[in-house]
Design an enzyme around this catalytic site. Structure first.
Site, mmCIF file in Angstrom:
data_model
loop_
_atom_site.group_PDB
_atom_site.id
_atom_site.type_symbol
_atom_site.label_atom_id
_atom_site.label_comp_id
_atom_site.label_asym_id
_atom_site.label_seq_id
_atom_site.Cartn_x
_atom_site.Cartn_y
_atom_site.Cartn_z
ATOM 1 N N GLN A 99 -25.966 -22.811 2.354
ATOM 2 C CA GLN A 99 -24.800 -23.422 1.716
ATOM 3 C C GLN A 99 -24.917 -24.939 1.636
ATOM 4 O OE1 GLN A 99 -21.349 -23.675 4.897
ATOM 5 N NE2 GLN A 99 -22.402 -21.702 5.119
ATOM 6 N N HIS A 101 -22.125 -28.568 0.528
ATOM 7 C CA HIS A 101 -20.761 -29.012 0.310
ATOM 8 C C HIS A 101 -20.752 -30.151 -0.707
ATOM 9 C CE1 HIS A 101 -20.002 -26.520 3.755
ATOM 10 N NE2 HIS A 101 -20.750 -27.286 4.524
ATOM 11 N N GLU A 136 -20.261 -32.796 7.621
ATOM 12 C CA GLU A 136 -20.098 -32.163 8.936
ATOM 13 C C GLU A 136 -21.202 -32.590 9.889
ATOM 14 O OE1 GLU A 136 -22.012 -27.743 8.354
ATOM 15 O OE2 GLU A 136 -20.079 -28.103 7.386
ATOM 16 N N HIS A 267 -28.208 -26.137 3.701
ATOM 17 C CA HIS A 267 -28.455 -25.852 5.108
ATOM 18 C C HIS A 267 -28.002 -24.446 5.480
ATOM 19 C CE1 HIS A 267 -24.276 -27.297 4.955
ATOM 20 N NE2 HIS A 267 -24.050 -26.520 6.007
ATOM 21 N N ARG A 286 -22.352 -21.622 -1.934
ATOM 22 C CA ARG A 286 -23.364 -20.824 -1.253
ATOM 23 C C ARG A 286 -24.599 -20.621 -2.125
ATOM 24 N NH1 ARG A 286 -18.390 -18.983 0.268
ATOM 25 N NH2 ARG A 286 -18.029 -19.000 2.531
#
Length: 417
Positions: A99, A101, A136, A267, A286
């Site tokens: 996935q 972001h 993240e 990642h 994804r």
């Protein structure tokens, strides 16, 4: 100041021991426990506990009732009346999906576009569930394995050559002829859009070759990568994400090491337990290793194909007394690890926190006493956390056990929208 009880997320890839053991619950747990959330996310806000240990409200409701006192002017001016980060304990026994972001601009544009198309927020084909980006950071609590960032294409060419799979030759030539971000984009796109019949031939050929290389004499240079592709291929034998995994850095984190994933970084977490903090968003694109919705064109819009060295993905660390601070570019959060010694023989037994804005202290080992200036201490055991709002007085944290380890999440001073 409010003691918090986290929300357990029982995803299938989770552990039956790691989170249950931390919380002092029965081991093994009845169901896999993948994540323990400490935050104010609408899908699972942490419970706020009273002096008697009973649930009084949840953190989202408490923030909505007094955003200024809970978040502070600085955080509200940057992010609005919402807690901008979500803190988790993550425990993976099996690989998560491949996935990435979006950036802040991509998230805003994608959210508005899907709203205009009338796609429901809970629709399975929805990519953007909010207008926020989602950088993240994860800090390993145990040995932690991950795939993250596109490997130097020259090294990937060597890996593919080592397999000696004739079916790979056209794709190997594609990257060898253009060993840069554009070559990676072309190869990744080709693999993700291959017909099912081609995947059904190519993936088994790669897996058989990986077995041959690992079973040969001597130690394979890419042993970890090949073991990972075998594991993924066994779980997802008809998934192009198995092939895509060959393009990514295979990373092993030791306890205390971190991995920072900015926008566009492809990642997948493979195995291990860690503390994760992220911008408070649900936006995930994804790329495989999952039965969930995959939107290849949108994923390609988001991905950053610039090759990344493993060292570039590991945040710098600054140590201030007992606090180990992980430095990232994310404006929504800062995460640090604090270890206190209740005996006072090895290192500090207490620490004072006076930074404004919202903070969450999540205890992983032992227990701590959190005392607001002029107030009574509150004891927080392992597996729980404490919320400290902007309007709270400064606090002093003491070890309430021979060894106490907790993580501190806050909005950094430089936060801007």
């Amino acid at each position: 100041m409010k003691p918090l009880e986290g929300v357990v997320r029982p995803y299938a890839w989770g552990s039956r021991t790691a989170i249950a053991s931390m919380r002092g619950k029965t081991v093994p747990s009845q169901h896999p426990e993948a994540e323990l959330w400490f935050g104010a996310h609408p899908a699972g806000p942490a419970a706020c506990l009273g002096a008697d240990g009973r649930i009084e409200t949840d953190l989202l409701t408490a923030i909505d009732a007094d955003p200024a006192g809970m978040l502070g002017e600085r955080a509200i001016s940057a992010f609005g009346s919402r807690l901008p980060f979500l803190m988790k304990v993550l425990a993976a026994e099996e690989p998560l999906s491949l996935q990435a972001h979006p950036s802040a601009d991509q998230a805003q544009e994608g959210f508005e576009r899907e709203n205009a198309r009338g796609i429901a927020l809970d629709a399975t084909n929805r990519n953007y569930r909010d207008p926020w980006h989602k950088p993240e950071l994860i800090v390993a609590l145990t040995e932690f394995e991950a795939l993250a960032g596109f490997r130097d294409p020259h090294a990937t060419v060597e890996l593919l050559r080592e397999l000696q799979v004739s079916e790979l030759d056209p794709y190997l030539g594609m990257l060898a002829g253009q060993p840069d971000s554009e070559g990676l984009r072309a190869l990744f796109t080709t693999w993700l859009t291959l017909p099912d019949a081609s995947i059904a031939t190519l993936v088994p050929a790669v897996l058989n070759a990986a077995v041959e290389v690992l079973g040969g004499s001597g130690r394979a240079r890419f042993a970890a990568e090949l073991k990972t592709v075998l594991e993924l291929g066994e779980m997802y034998p008809r998934d192009p994400g198995v092939l895509a995994s060959l393009l990514l850095n295979r990373i092993d984190l030791e306890p205390g090491e971190g991995l920072y994933l900015p926008a566009g970084n492809l990642h997948a977490y493979l195995r291990g337990t860690g503390v994760e903090i992220m911008a408070n968003s649900d936006n995930v694109l994804r790329g495989g290793l999952t039965p969930k919705h995959i939107d290849v064109p949108e994923l390609l819009r988001v991905l950053d194909f610039t090759p990344a060295d493993v060292g570039d993905l590991m945040p710098a660390v600054r140590t201030v007394g007992a606090e180990r601070i992980y430095l990232t570019a994310a404006p929504e959060f800062r995460l640090s690890r604090v270890e206190l010694d209740g005996t006072g023989l090895r290192y500090a037994s207490s620490i004072c926190f006076d930074m404004p804005g919202p903070q969450i202290l999540s205890v992983l080992t032992g227990s701590i006493d959190v005392r607001p200036m002029g107030g009574q201490p509150v004891t927080i055991p392992a597996g729980q956390a404490v919320w400290i709002g902007d309007a709270e007085p400064d606090v002093v944290v003491h070890a309430a056990s021979s060894r106490a380890v907790f993580f501190r999440a806050l909005v950094p001073p430089r936060a801007t929208a």
